[in-house]
Design a protein around this motif. Structure first.
Motif, PDB file in Angstrom:
ATOM      1  N   ALA A 243      -6.872  -2.338   5.467  1.00 32.73           N
ATOM      2  CA  ALA A 243      -5.571  -3.000   5.375  1.00 32.73           C
ATOM      3  C   ALA A 243      -5.184  -3.269   3.928  1.00 32.73           C
ATOM      4  O   ALA A 243      -6.044  -3.454   3.062  1.00 32.73           O
ATOM      5  CB  ALA A 243      -5.599  -4.315   6.154  1.00 32.73           C
ATOM      6  N   ASP A 244      -3.888  -3.287   3.660  1.00 28.34           N
ATOM      7  CA  ASP A 244      -3.380  -3.609   2.330  1.00 28.34           C
ATOM      8  C   ASP A 244      -3.824  -5.022   1.976  1.00 28.34           C
ATOM      9  O   ASP A 244      -3.473  -5.989   2.663  1.00 28.34           O
ATOM     10  CB  ASP A 244      -1.849  -3.513   2.328  1.00 28.34           C
ATOM     11  CG  ASP A 244      -1.245  -3.642   0.938  1.00 28.34           C
ATOM     12  OD1 ASP A 244      -1.812  -4.359   0.095  1.00 28.34           O
ATOM     13  OD2 ASP A 244      -0.178  -3.044   0.716  1.00 28.34           O
ATOM     14  N   ALA A 245      -4.569  -5.175   0.896  1.00 28.35           N
ATOM     15  CA  ALA A 245      -5.130  -6.477   0.520  1.00 28.35           C
ATOM     16  C   ALA A 245      -4.058  -7.501   0.195  1.00 28.35           C
ATOM     17  O   ALA A 245      -4.329  -8.712   0.246  1.00 28.35           O
ATOM     18  CB  ALA A 245      -6.062  -6.318  -0.681  1.00 28.35           C
ATOM     19  N   HIS A 246      -2.858  -7.052  -0.132  1.00 29.61           N
ATOM     20  CA  HIS A 246      -1.802  -7.976  -0.535  1.00 29.61           C
ATOM     21  C   HIS A 246      -0.733  -8.169   0.538  1.00 29.61           C
ATOM     22  O   HIS A 246       0.302  -8.790   0.280  1.00 29.61           O
ATOM     23  CB  HIS A 246      -1.179  -7.509  -1.848  1.00 29.61           C
ATOM     24  CG  HIS A 246      -2.149  -7.562  -2.991  1.00 29.61           C
ATOM     25  ND1 HIS A 246      -3.036  -6.542  -3.244  1.00 29.61           N
ATOM     26  CD2 HIS A 246      -2.405  -8.533  -3.907  1.00 29.61           C
ATOM     27  CE1 HIS A 246      -3.784  -6.869  -4.292  1.00 29.61           C
ATOM     28  NE2 HIS A 246      -3.433  -8.075  -4.708  1.00 29.61           N
ATOM     29  N   LEU A 247      -1.021  -7.661   1.742  1.00 31.38           N
ATOM     30  CA  LEU A 247      -0.129  -7.865   2.885  1.00 31.38           C
ATOM     31  C   LEU A 247      -0.971  -8.130   4.130  1.00 31.38           C
ATOM     32  O   LEU A 247      -0.735  -7.548   5.199  1.00 31.38           O
ATOM     33  CB  LEU A 247       0.777  -6.645   3.092  1.00 31.38           C
ATOM     34  CG  LEU A 247       1.842  -6.398   2.010  1.00 31.38           C
ATOM     35  CD1 LEU A 247       2.514  -5.040   2.224  1.00 31.38           C
ATOM     36  CD2 LEU A 247       2.885  -7.514   2.004  1.00 31.38           C
TER      37      LEU A 247
END
Length: 337
Positions: free
Chosen positions: A308-312
């Protein structure tokens, strides 16, 4: 009948879901989103939004179940392990709290300490230790203590129809569910600054707002939690500004990089994770967050796969009215309720 049916579904899901979780051997991260922890007779519960709190007893039950079914982790530790290519727990769970409420220190921290459970608290850096009140709490107090008919001439043109649409009896104050509906609509039609300015005018006309309570944790309380090793701090901007399209680069930097600077100055080490206020994030805000933090959480619901996108990162919101029993809580984690 609906309540009984719902309870039956929750019971069935709560028994099946843990079995299915054990069969899934792909590493996943569940991030839980809490706000306030308020005892049953706490006065704030009379006007707080239903989705904003759990009781200390309910939170303690949650932690016990989480320790039985998940590996509890610090959010930044999981992100570090993923970046380094180290093995990840199959079912990891990170507990998070938004806003930095004083009751997190008073009622959540003792539960975390008793269970040796890690958590992250996302702080609104410029509001720590102040008597600042978020506009939803100010609006809730207003609508819980004044009937719409009595407020009609004092409300701005854009707010009066929202209140009127939610009211059943215009001669009586709104209940918690009706107030929640008004707050939700306000977020859709006005900025935080516009809503706060309108409330300033209304409170002045009514004789001033209540500034007597400190609802937010102060720096000493934050440091005590951090020093325990169980609580880590992330950023929730400087002023709880929703990071929507239309903000200038300077405004975004002030909220995102500015909060990073304040927290590092006050606590002696930089925050590593970020939480988007209200879950709002325009592309420019996400890029600014990437430049300062190793990860960030949203209000989008769900679990996170290892890629998963670490910032979302997604989270599952947890509150009293939908998780007060073990069956309801486990069903909520499974996406039911």
């Amino acid at each position: 009948m609906k309540r009984l049916l719902k309870a039956g579904v929750q019971s069935a899901v709560s028994q099946v879901a843990p079995l299915l979780w054990r069969l899934d051997r792909q590493p996943r991260l569940l991030v839980l989103m809490y706000h306030r922890v308020l005892p049953q007779h706490h006065p704030a519960r009379a006007v707080e939004q239903p989705g904003m709190y759990v009781s200390p007893e309910t939170f303690a039950m949650h932690v016990r179940l989480l320790q039985a079914h998940f590996t509890l982790v610090h959010l930044d530790d999981w992100l570090d392990a993923r970046r380094a290519g180290r093995p990840l727990p199959v079912r990891a769970c990170a507990i998070t709290f938004d806003d930095g409420w004083r009751d997190n220190y008073e009622y959540a921290f003792p539960v975390l300490r008793a269970a040796a459970a890690p958590a992250t608290i996302f702080l609104v850096s410029d509001m720590v230790g102040t008597r600042y009140r978020f506009w939803p709490n100010r609006l809730a107090d207003l609508l819980a203590n004044h009937a719409p008919a009595a407020l009609a001439t004092r409300l701005p043109e854009w707010l009066e129809p929202l209140v009127a649409a939610a009211a059943v009896d215009h001669g009586a104050p709104l209940d918690a569910e009706q107030i929640d509906a008004v707050i939700g609509r306000c977020k859709q039609v006005r900025t935080d600054a516009q809503i706060a300015a309108a409330l300033d005018d209304i409170e002045r006309a009514l004789g001033g707002g209540d500034q007597g309570h400190r609802d937010l944790a102060d720096w000493d309380e934050i440091r005590e939690m951090v020093d325990s090793g169980l609580v880590r701090v992330g950023s929730h901007t400087r002023r709880h500004t929703r990071l929507v399209a239309g903000l200038t680069v300077e405004q975004l930097q002030d909220e995102i990089a500015g909060s990073h600077r304040v927290l590092e100055e006050r606590l002696g080490h930089p925050p590593r994770t970020f939480c988007y206020p209200n879950g709002d994030h325009c592309p420019a805000a996400v890029e600014a967050v990437r430049a300062r933090y190793i990860g960030a959480v949203t209000t989008s619901s769900g679990w996170n796969a290892s890629g998963a996108d670490a910032h979302l990162l997604r989270r599952v919101g947890v509150h009293e009215d939908v998780t007060r029993t073990p069956a309801a809580f486990l069903a909520r984690l499974a996406g039911i309720g």
